[in-house]
Design a protein around this motif. Structure first.
Motif: not given
Length: 413
Positions: A73, A79-80, A89, A100-101, A103, A105, A190
């Motif tokens: 992470f 990239t997560k 998160l 995690p970064e 990041f 979505d 985040l």
């Protein structure tokens, strides 16, 4: 299917993930009987089509450490990728106070790519990958061991299909020049403030009407007490006492066990013992507060909207502009954002960045009367407003109804 149950195996798989530009992530957890989420499974997948490119981590396996996962992470070169990541998160933040970064979505990205508001993972996979998901294990009890092959297969499907979804959306965002549109949404997820569970602020989540200062003080202290008990015992808030019981107790403020037992919403077994004693102590403490220590009556967050017609007009314009740009209306502006615009909030979100370029600039001009909206077939378009003195009656001349014309003839006759 790969099920990881040792730290060494996890470290080996995370090293493999670190060799790729991205990794997809999902979790399975339970929370119906606890205050804090209980992490049961973490699924990871890196680019590739073979079975070795995906794995499920059995977080309940004795002796397993998640240190290799958190090292992944923290790896800034990977990239997560999540879908609808807020709950995931929260789990990682509460466990280690880390995010995690970098990041990504896919739910937020899908909103910028015209897939609607808060599109679900299954619908997104169907639309992009033309695949159907097996949802039979969706409501599994994930903290029961051993896991079945079907459970693990279902869990891995949440990260294996996510790879093609991510690749499609990230390419589309780049192609359309919209990558920066989603960055603010990523940053908001985040923010530690979303996941901090401070008992002193527990009352802020309650819906409170017009209450006196002493009632507000009781609500605040009862919510704090309930939060502390729930966290200490790791049980859901409503297992301590419900919101209804809290609001009723804050309003009535019973001072004896007999008065507390008359509550409509507090279960009888809670009218005695440590919880009952705590409630009565809170009521006693609130009763002793001097008037100057009471919280002020709550005021509306914003001035009451004085122009509902303008708000309705802006909603129509927002929908039209979102349809034109094939983007979710919620990504451009929320109801609160529109209210900010109507009441003249200077730092309104739609007056900044890409939102201003796409919507805010013309929304301000519309509010000022510099432009107008016109219906063009099935769509709404902008027209420049003319000076008032140059504008005649824009309505076409229409003949009055027949019964009116007949009445006029009769009068003349």
């Amino acid at each position: 299917m790969t099920l990881i149950d040792t730290t060494d195996h996890l470290a080996e798989f995370c090293d493999a993930c670190a060799a790729h530009p991205y990794v997809t992530v999902d979790t399975e957890f339970t929370r119906d009987r606890t205050f804090f989420p209980k992490l049961c499974l973490v699924q990871l997948a890196y680019p590739g089509s073979d079975d070795a490119a995906a794995a499920a981590i059995d977080t309940l396996s004795p002796g397993l450490s998640l240190d290799p996962l958190y090292q992944l992470f923290a790896n800034s070169s990977v990239t997560k990728v999540f879908h609808a990541a807020r709950q995931d998160l929260e789990i990682f933040y509460l466990d280690r106070q880390v995010f995690p970064e970098p990041f990504f979505d896919t739910q937020i990205a899908a909103m910028a790519c015209g897939f609607g508001d808060q599109v679900g993972y299954e619908a997104l996979v169907r639309a992009i990958s033309r695949r159907s998901l097996d949802k039979a294990s969706q409501f599994s009890n994930w903290d029961v061991r051993p896991l079945t092959a079907r459970q693990v297969g279902y869990a891995l499907g949440d990260v294996t299909h996510l790879r093609s979804v991510y690749e499609h959306l990230s390419h589309r965002l780049l192609e359309q020049g919209r990558s920066r549109w989603v960055q603010e949404g990523f940053r908001e997820l985040l923010s530690p403030d979303l996941y901090c569970i401070d008992p002193e602020r527990a009352w802020e989540r309650l819906k409170i009407g017009n209450a006196s200062g002493r009632t507000l003080a009781a609500i605040r202290e009862l919510a704090r007490f309930r939060e502390e008990v729930a966290q200490r015992r790791d049980i859901p808030r409503n297992r301590v006492f419900s919101d209804k019981a809290l609001m009723e107790t804050a309003s009535i403020r019973p001072v004896t066990s007999a008065e507390l037992a008359k509550s409509r919403f507090l279960p009888r077994h809670l009218c005695r013992g440590l919880v009952a004693d705590g409630i009565l102590d809170v009521v006693k403490k609130v009763a002793a507060l001097p008037d100057h220590a009471l919280p002020p009556r709550q005021k509306p967050a914003k001035p009451i909207n004085q122009n509902p017609a303008l708000l309705a007009l802006l909603r129509a314009f927002l929908k039209a502009r979102a349809d034109e740009a094939t983007v979710s209306t919620a990504l451009i502006a929320s109801a609160t954002d529109l209210e900010d615009l109507v009441v003249g909030t200077p730092d309104a979100r739609v007056l900044k960045g890409w939102r201003y370029d796409l919507f805010g600039r013309d929304a301000v001009r519309l509010a000022k009367g510099e432009i107008a909206l016109a219906i063009d077939g099935s769509r709404i378009r902008i027209v420049e407003s003319s000076p008032a003195e140059d504008v005649g009656d824009p309505r076409p001349r229409q003949e009055p109804p027949r019964f009116v014309r007949r009445a006029r003839r009769d009068r003349v006759g």
